[in-house]
Motif scaffolding. Sequence first.
Motif: not given
Length: 521
Positions: A187-208
Motif C-alpha cells: 500500500k505504501i509503495i503504490h501510494e508513494k511511488e506509483h510503480p509501473d510494476l510491483m515485484v515481490g522478493l520473498f524468502h518464504s515458501g509456497w504454502e504451509p
Amino acid sequence: MKTKIVFMTLLTAMLASCAPKETTLTFIETTDTHGRYDEFANDAFLIKKMKTELGDKLILLDNGDNVQGTPFQYCSNQDAEHPNLVSEVLNYFPYDAVGVGNHDIEAGRKVFDRLYSELKMPVVCANVIDETTGEPYFSPYIILKRNGFKIAVLGLLTPYVVTWVPDRLRPGLRFEQLEAAAEKWVKIIHEKEHPDLMVGLFHSGWEPQLQNLPPDHPLGRENATKWVAENVPGFDLIFYGHDHRARAEKVLNINGEPVYVLNSGNRGYGLAMAEVTLKKGQKPQVTFELKPTDGKEKDEAFLALLQPYLDRAEAYKQREVAELPVSINSDEVFSGPCLWVDEIHRCQFETVEAEGIHADISMAAPLSGGKTLEAGMLKVSDFFTWYPFENSLAVMAMTGKEVKDFLEYAYEMKSPIYNFDCAAGIIYEVTDKNPMGNRIKILRMADDTPFDMNKTYNVVMNSYRSMGGGNHLMNGIGWAQEDIKNHVVWQSDRDLRSLLIDWAAKKGVLDSVPLNSWTIK
C-alpha cells in the motif's frame, strides 16, 4: 504572452511524444544457493551472456540463503582477511537487488553485517526491524528505473527465523509477520511511488506444510507466498525461495488480477525467468519459464574468481580428524538405533558435561537422508556430510511427560528425516502399529533408575529444535512459541559441527557399537 503559451503547449506535447510508451524487461531470480557456487558456473555463463545482450533491460535478483551449506562458504564466513565469497559472487555480475534468507541470519550479525556492507547493490527486506529505531533494518524496497518505467521490488523474510536462530546471533532485530508486512508495504509503495510494476522478493515458501496454526498467530505462516499472491492485491510478479521447490505459475488475486509467481529452486540447478512488457496505462504482459542451466558452457572468469576460496577451503577440508571403525548410514535410523545418530548423542552429552552442565537425555536426528560415511580416517569434509547445518547446542528443561510427547511427535513426523529425533539417556520402545500418542513406552533411564513422568529433566538438543524448529515443542508438547525460551537452561556459543569435530578429534577413534536406547516392536 499568447505566443509563450502556445510554445509551452507545443513543447509539452513534443516531450510527451518522446516519452517511451513500451519496454520489455527480463527478470532472473536465483535463490537458496547455499554456498554451492562451485556448481554455479553454468548459471554464471548464461547470466553473463544475457547481461551482454540485454544490458540494463536484464534485472537480476537473488532471494537469499547463500551464506550456509558448503565447507568453502563456511571457511569464508570465518575469514576476516578476504571479502566474503557471497559478496564476491553477487558483485561479479552484479545483481540489482538481494533478499535475505533465514540461513543468512543464522550466520550471525558479525558475518552478515560485514557481507552486506561489501555489496554493491541494495539488500531489501521490510519485515526485519531494528529494535533501536523501530524501522526496517534493511531497505524495505527499492525503485529501479528502466527506460522511463518504475519497478518496485519489495523484500520479505519468513519470521520463523526466530524459531531457528538464537537471539545471540540476531541481537537487536525483530521479525514481523510476513503477511501483515506485505499488506502494509504494498500500500505504501503504490501510494508513494506509483510503480509501473510491483515485484515481490520473498524468502518464504509456497504454502504451509504440516502447520496447524490459528490465523492470528503472531508469526503467521512460515510459507506464505501463495497466500500473499492471492490475498494481497498490488503485486504483479513475485519471486520466492526457502522451500527449494522450483515453480512457475500464474494465480489470480482476490480482485481477479493475475499474479505471476516463480521460484528457481535451489543450489543453482536453474534460473527463474520472466519477460515483462510494460505499456503506459496498461497491465504488464508477462511470459515466464524455469530456465535449465545444465549445459556444458561455463563462465571461466567466474571459476577463476572462486579458485582462491576453493584452495583455502580444500586445505581445511582435508585435515584428518578421527578414525571411524565401521561405516555408518543415516537411513539406518528408520530401523532402530544407529551410530549415525548415537555418536551425535555421545558428543552432545560429553560436550555439555565439559561445560559443567549435566544432561539427563539427548535428542538428535540425522539431518540428511541417504548419506554414508565409510569406515576409515574421517576428514573435516566428512563432518559437513554428517552435520550440514550451523546449529548450536542447547539444554532444555522438560518433564518426563513432555519428553514422551516430544518423541511421539518425532516418530509421527519422521519424514523428512531431519525431524526424526531419537533419544538417548533413556530406554524406550516404539510400537509402530499404534497411533500417535500411544507409540512410545519409556521403560527406564539408561542407568537403570526409574523414569518419572513428573520429574524435570535436562534435555540436550540442537538449537534448531530448541527454538521450535520442526514444531516438536509446539505441536508435540503444546508449548506456546513465546514460552519456549523460558525452558532454555544453556546454549553453546559455537556451532555444533565444530563441537562435533573437536569431540571426535579428542577421542581419536570413534565408537563401533550404537547405544541401543530404543527398539521398534
